[in-house]
Write a protein that holds these residues in place. Structure first.
Motif, PDB file in Angstrom:
ATOM      1  N   SER A 119       5.358   3.339   3.343  1.00 22.26           N
ATOM      2  CA  SER A 119       4.771   2.259   2.531  1.00 22.26           C
ATOM      3  C   SER A 119       3.461   2.629   1.836  1.00 22.26           C
ATOM      4  O   SER A 119       2.845   1.763   1.213  1.00 22.26           O
ATOM      5  N   HIS A 120       3.037   3.894   1.929  1.00 18.03           N
ATOM      6  CA  HIS A 120       1.761   4.257   1.280  1.00 18.03           C
ATOM      7  C   HIS A 120       1.792   5.738   0.914  1.00 18.03           C
ATOM      8  O   HIS A 120       1.688   6.603   1.785  1.00 18.03           O
ATOM      9  N   THR A 121       1.968   6.034  -0.378  1.00 18.15           N
ATOM     10  CA  THR A 121       1.882   7.433  -0.839  1.00 18.15           C
ATOM     11  C   THR A 121       1.225   7.493  -2.219  1.00 18.15           C
ATOM     12  O   THR A 121       1.141   6.489  -2.936  1.00 18.15           O
ATOM     13  N   HIS A 122       0.797   8.705  -2.533  1.00 18.14           N
ATOM     14  CA  HIS A 122       0.274   9.007  -3.874  1.00 18.14           C
ATOM     15  C   HIS A 122       1.045  10.246  -4.327  1.00 18.14           C
ATOM     16  O   HIS A 122       0.457  11.273  -4.645  1.00 18.14           O
ATOM     17  N   LEU A 123       2.384  10.187  -4.271  1.00 16.53           N
ATOM     18  CA  LEU A 123       3.111  11.449  -4.430  1.00 16.53           C
ATOM     19  C   LEU A 123       3.347  11.902  -5.871  1.00 16.53           C
ATOM     20  O   LEU A 123       3.938  12.966  -6.086  1.00 16.53           O
ATOM     21  N   ILE A 182      -4.245  -2.925   0.030  1.00 13.56           N
ATOM     22  CA  ILE A 182      -5.476  -2.187  -0.271  1.00 13.56           C
ATOM     23  C   ILE A 182      -5.873  -1.096   0.732  1.00 13.56           C
ATOM     24  O   ILE A 182      -5.482  -1.123   1.883  1.00 13.56           O
ATOM     25  N   HIS A 183      -6.641  -0.123   0.201  1.00 14.93           N
ATOM     26  CA  HIS A 183      -7.270   0.928   1.008  1.00 14.93           C
ATOM     27  C   HIS A 183      -8.534   0.316   1.610  1.00 14.93           C
ATOM     28  O   HIS A 183      -9.426  -0.104   0.860  1.00 14.93           O
ATOM     29  N   ALA A 184      -8.631   0.283   2.933  1.00 20.22           N
ATOM     30  CA  ALA A 184      -9.785  -0.385   3.542  1.00 20.22           C
ATOM     31  C   ALA A 184     -10.259   0.310   4.805  1.00 20.22           C
ATOM     32  O   ALA A 184      -9.466   0.853   5.577  1.00 20.22           O
ATOM     33  N   SER A 201       2.691   7.709   5.466  1.00 21.05           N
ATOM     34  CA  SER A 201       2.257   9.115   5.370  1.00 21.05           C
ATOM     35  C   SER A 201       0.987   9.334   4.547  1.00 21.05           C
ATOM     36  O   SER A 201       0.277  10.299   4.758  1.00 21.05           O
ATOM     37  N   ASP A 202       0.739   8.472   3.523  1.00 21.38           N
ATOM     38  CA  ASP A 202      -0.378   8.688   2.589  1.00 21.38           C
ATOM     39  C   ASP A 202      -0.204   9.984   1.790  1.00 21.38           C
ATOM     40  O   ASP A 202      -1.191  10.538   1.286  1.00 21.38           O
ATOM     41  N   PHE A 203       1.006  10.480   1.671  1.00 24.82           N
ATOM     42  CA  PHE A 203       1.300  11.753   0.965  1.00 24.82           C
ATOM     43  C   PHE A 203       0.443  11.870  -0.311  1.00 24.82           C
ATOM     44  O   PHE A 203       0.596  11.099  -1.243  1.00 24.82           O
TER      45      PHE A 203
END
Ligand code: NIG
Ligand code: FE
Length: 444
Positions: free
Chosen positions: A110-114, A280-282, A354-356
């Motif tokens: 549910s969270h990546t910047h791929l 959000i990033h928190a 993962s925050d890839f």
């Protein structure tokens, strides 16, 4: 070959792959998986997510079958109750014998910047030598470094690189992924990133959600006039993103040295006016108030959460916001760990993702995240599996159709290699336990 020709060839290849994938995406058939040693993540109650003690219960069926038709889970149960018609071949049923193997709902990341250009291994060396994430960012490295590389890359190049990453995570068991913009940091490049993500949605068999993260870092030329950058996000970027329907969600990096609570509130309100739900990033770098602001604006998830105390846990209690932990970033940046045990024991749900991304977590391997959840955060295998499937499905807004084995849900599942049991999944870290991948009811 000239650069132009190389690009044309690449576009052609991408179109060919696109065409084949589109044809394949709809060529679904009936699949019957039999003799499954253990069918994992069965959810007859259609829970949107699991909290507290319920996270420790992972429902499974031993010696099971799973029947898939038209891309959906149609039936499952114990082998004792299965009747296989004699003419199954004529009925177009593909039978897979999964003796000794487990079947899982695919991971939801549910969270990546791929979507990114290049890599940042030089900063990795700086980090080993002792520079912090904030120090690297202050020098113009970090996210700004990726923004520079992204500016120079074409959409075709970005699509090609991202498709390779999607392929890799597919074979480690991921069936759905959220992807953020945020390496554009000007209107044109943010739109470029989001158009790439839009194209990936049709090119890849994975379920993909797009998040607009224009407020990821402050470009150097706005350093002393941060509010002007926030104005641009609000007045220029959000309306265009919404007009082209390029994003499902809106994100802000609300933390020390990045965006303030006031910036975050303004941006979330503007996004919500255009129908973009916050995620959000928190609290990655400090007690930033990001968790509280996320809850206040009904965020689907608040992510990172290294700095979570009693006030933050109280804010999350009775909210609909999924606390999401990113073990890959905590590991890679050697950060303090979010108090996951305390959060679950206080009755909260927790998701893992993962925050890839090229700066703080250059891996999208959810099997590794599962192992990290257990070892770094003392989650039980049952809790970590729920956190990487159903709860992370909720954190990206897809738990009605993905994240568990339930009748009518999309058939995104994987079959493991022969393994002893569910605990082996986080235990055997570093090796790929996935044998067969089924997405949208189709064996890949
Ligand atoms: O989630 N924390 C902010 N953003 C990313 C890092 C992105 C990068 O360093 O490129 C994260 O860790
Ligand atoms: Fe992130």
């Amino acid at each position: 070959m000239s650069e132009l020709n190389t690009r044309n060839l690449l576009s052609h290849c991408i179109f060919e792959t696109f065409h084949v994938r589109l044809v394949n995406k709809y060529l679904v058939m009936k699949i019957l998986i039999i003799n499954i040693k253990e069918l994992v993540g069965v959810d007859e109650n259609f829970n949107p997510y699991l909290s507290g003690a319920a996270m420790g219960k992972l429902h499974t069926i031993k010696n099971a079958f799973l029947f898939i038709d038209k891309g959906l889970i149609l039936e499952f149960g114990s082998m004792e109750h299965l009747f296989i018609p004699e003419d199954w071949k004529k009925k177009g049923i593909k039978v897979i014998d999964a003796a000794g193997k487990l079947v899982f709902p695919s991971f939801c990341d549910s969270h990546t910047h791929l979507v990114y250009a290049g890599s940042r291994e030089i900063e990795y060396i700086d980090k080993i030598k002792g520079l912090s994430y904030e120090e690297i960012a202050k020098r113009g490295g970090g996210i700004l470094n990726s923004a520079k590389k992204l500016h120079e890359a074409s959409e075709t190049e970005l699509i090609g690189d991202a498709l390779e990453r999607l392929e890799e995570i597919t074979w480690s068991g991921t069936g759905a992924v959220e992807i953020k913009s945020g390496y554009g940091l000007n209107t044109e490049d943010e739109l470029k990133m989001l158009r790439v993500i839009r194209d990936l949605k049709s090119l890849s068999p994975l379920t993909i959600k797009a998040t607009f993260l224009g407020a990821h870092a402050i470009p150097i030329k706005y350093r002393c006039k941060q509010h002007e950058y926030v104005d641009m996000v609000i007045n220029e970027m959000i309306p265009q993103v919404a007009a082209e329907e390029l994003a499902d969600y809106i994100d802000v990096f609300c933390d020390k040295g990045f965006f303030t609570i006031e910036d975050t509130e303004r941006i979330l309100m503007a996004g919500m006016k255009h129908g973009l739900k916050p995620k959000i990033h928190a609290n990655e770098l400090d007690y930033s108030g990001g968790i509280q602001v996320g809850v206040k604006y009904g965020a689907l998830s608040v992510d990172h959460l290294e700095y979570t105390g009693d006030a933050e846990i109280t804010a999350l209690k009775d909210s609909e916001t999924m606390p999401t932990i990113l073990p890959g970033a905590a590991f890679f940046l050697n950060m303090v760990h979010a108090p996951v045990r305390k959060m679950i024991d206080a009755g909260l749900p927790v998701a893992l993702a993962s925050d890839f991304n090229p700066g703080s977590s250059p891996s999208g391997n959810m099997q590794l995240i599962l192992s990290m959840g257990c070892i770094m955060y003392r989650m039980t295998p049952e809790e970590a599996i729920n956190a990487t499937t159903l709860n992370s499905a909720y954190a990206m807004g897809v738990s009605e159709e993905l994240g568990s084995i339930a009748i009518g849900k999309t058939a995104n599942v994987f079959i493991t290699k022969p393994i002893p049991g569910i605990e082996f999944m986080p235990y055997a870290y570093g090796s790929n336990k996935v044998d067969t991948v089924i997405l949208n009811g189709k064996v890949l």
